[in-house]
Design an enzyme around this catalytic site. Structure first.
Site, PDB file in Angstrom:
ATOM      1  N   HIS A   1       0.807  -1.105  -0.045  1.00  0.00           N
ATOM      2  CA  HIS A   1       0.062  -0.223  -0.149  1.00  0.00           C
ATOM      3  C   HIS A   1       0.905   1.292  -0.106  1.00  0.00           C
ATOM      4  O   HIS A   1       1.980   1.147   0.741  1.00  0.00           O
ATOM      5  CB  HIS A   1      -0.716  -0.102   1.164  1.00  0.00           C
ATOM      6  CG  HIS A   1      -1.439   1.184   1.717  1.00  0.00           C
ATOM      7  ND1 HIS A   1      -0.824   2.252   2.732  1.00  0.00           N
ATOM      8  CD2 HIS A   1      -2.226   2.007   0.888  1.00  0.00           C
ATOM      9  CE1 HIS A   1      -1.754   3.052   2.665  1.00  0.00           C
ATOM     10  NE2 HIS A   1      -2.519   3.261   1.846  1.00  0.00           N
TER      11      HIS A   1
ATOM     12  N   ASN B   1       0.554   5.725  -0.419  1.00  0.00           N
ATOM     13  CA  ASN B   1      -0.357   6.816  -0.515  1.00  0.00           C
ATOM     14  C   ASN B   1       0.275   8.071  -0.211  1.00  0.00           C
ATOM     15  O   ASN B   1       0.960   8.069   0.917  1.00  0.00           O
ATOM     16  CB  ASN B   1      -1.615   6.408   0.419  1.00  0.00           C
ATOM     17  CG  ASN B   1      -2.566   7.865   0.905  1.00  0.00           C
ATOM     18  OD1 ASN B   1      -2.474   8.377   2.013  1.00  0.00           O
ATOM     19  ND2 ASN B   1      -3.028   8.453  -0.300  1.00  0.00           N
ATOM     20  N   THR B   2       0.243   8.996  -0.935  1.00  0.00           N
ATOM     21  CA  THR B   2       0.641  10.466  -0.382  1.00  0.00           C
ATOM     22  C   THR B   2      -0.449  11.373  -1.128  1.00  0.00           C
ATOM     23  O   THR B   2      -1.001  11.100  -1.789  1.00  0.00           O
ATOM     24  CB  THR B   2       2.031  10.844  -1.093  1.00  0.00           C
ATOM     25  OG1 THR B   2       1.865  10.621  -2.406  1.00  0.00           O
ATOM     26  CG2 THR B   2       3.013   9.868  -0.624  1.00  0.00           C
TER      27      THR B   2
END
Lengths: 284, 284
Positions: free
Chosen positions: A121, A123-124
């Site tokens: 996973h 995410n930014t």
């Protein structure tokens, strides 16, 4: 800050998230091409892109690939804006100030065919209300822990952190361990990585550079781990174990994940929000 | 009410829940024996029972069968007691008064091998703090709706309701439709049934009789629906559809179900709380 300056930062951030998505898609499709192990008789997977709209403002694009290495990988980029309710402010990470928000980000979850290849996973995101900040992280979920993979993944993220500040890696690693924890099972979701939120050092350019480095570290290290294992044969028992571990992933995302809760409450495209769900899971 | 009277009611309720469990287990094992369709070459399933303990007071028994008709069915009976935190009071359905609680109940979820046979949930429980009440219900989740099944299921529950009060069925049916709803998907979990909570008419004997009648109605109608469909052949596409529908079941239970949240927060045996999870589910 002027509206023009805000707008230019928004533009820079959302452009980067889309560019990172393009580079990751290309890298993952290359992995699909390179497979020589199980399922190499199938056609290599290719990403499909679907535009999503958010009632209330903005939208995004889901890139989804159902391949022979990547059983299901979703990469969402979205830029959304509008009114922020009190409840949404809470879900977005405390009292953010203001009632208008703008948010842009990239979010990726990969569930792999092989139980020998870890799920991942990343995410930014960039969030603006009256304040502005970055958040994100990356974490690895092996089905069977491999010490060398764990070390390589953490080393890549540590390197990205160390370019910005010496305390980032230890702080963000600890935050990740705390966040990706299933209290009802008293177990971690995986082997961690980094997690950060409300990052606003006062130097926007430096913060944005850090966020780019996290994305680039992910782009470098994860394909390396996939390549290391994707051609290894696996057993039915290993696959079964993988499907059970994926059940834990479902439990975490639906019971605890703030991003999922935020997505469901803000009424964004459900398929995009639940793209993180594994293609198949078991609770035997 | 005297402690002796409370204790005698607790005894009567918990004894009933265990007796109902025994009768349902016997009826379900009979269905396993009767199969002549797909998987009839396998051995008929049998329930296994596992005692569970709850740190803080009480425990229960899980009865689980992984069979050839019932892919996975769990029937939990439990009697738990102890201190009730403010958060747990909320989860248990509002301000219950008092900080000590006693709760006993039966909870059943069945996930079927055949996509032609509906999944089902049934639960009845007795709760005591300074007040005392009953709660419960039963609802049907067909993979492909069958109007005759839906009608038969509702008719059986209506009959049980009508023996107690004319307004029970319409009220409890509406409550069920409201409760088993997935707002993020804007869809119902299944075709409903009845749901009730905090039932305390002032006549404990009448309330207890109603709860028994709900259990007996379930015991009569559900095996009838299983028998109607269990020997029908099914297609791969129907099975795939079933696994996707089960994903919705997972979403409901982890995102919205109050019983699941209560179980996870009170630290009851995780396997018992998550017995409702389907053996296999897909998010394609």
């Amino acid at each position: 800050m002027s509206d023009a300056a805000s707008s230019s930062r928004q533009q820079a951030a959302s452009t980067w998230f889309a560019e990172l998505r393009d580079r990751i898609c290309a890298a993952f499709e290359t992995l699909e091409d390179e497979l020589t192990g199980t399922y190499c008789d199938r056609a290599p997977g290719r990403f499909q892109r679907i535009a999503t709209e958010r009632p209330g403002g903005g939208g995004g694009e889901m890139a989804v690939m159902r391949g022979r290495v990547f059983e299901k990988v979703g990469i969402n980029v979205s830029t959304v804006f509008g009114d922020l309710s009190a409840e949404q402010r809470q879900l977005a990470g405390g009292d953010a100030g203001g009632t208008q928000f703008w948010a842009s980000g990239i979010s990726l979850v990969a569930h792999m065919q092989s139980p020998r290849v870890p799920a991942v996973h990343m995410n930014t995101r960039h969030f603006m209300t009256e304040q502005s900040w970055f958040g994100g992280g990356a974490d690895l979920t092996p089905m069977v822990e491999d010490a060398a993979d764990t070390a390589a993944f953490h080393a890549a993220l540590k390197q990205a952190c160390d370019r910005s500040a010496a305390d980032y890696y230890p702080r963000f690693k600890a935050w990740c361990d705390e966040y990706f924890y299933l209290p009802h099972r008293k177990e971690a979701r995986g082997v961690g990585g980094i997690f950060f939120d409300r990052l606003a050092s006062g130097d926007w350019q430096a913060d944005f550079a850090f966020v780019r480095n996290v994305g680039l570290a992910f782009l470098e290290v994860y394909p390396r781990l996939v390549r290391r294992h994707m051609n290894e044969p696996w057993s039915t028992a290993e696959r079964e174990h993988q499907l059970v571990r994926r059940g834990r992933y479902v439990e975490f995302n639906l019971l605890y994940d703030r991003g999922t809760a935020f997505g469901l409450k803000t009424g964004h495209n459900i398929d995009a929000v639940l793209m993180s769900m594994p293609p198949e899971a078991r609770w035997p």
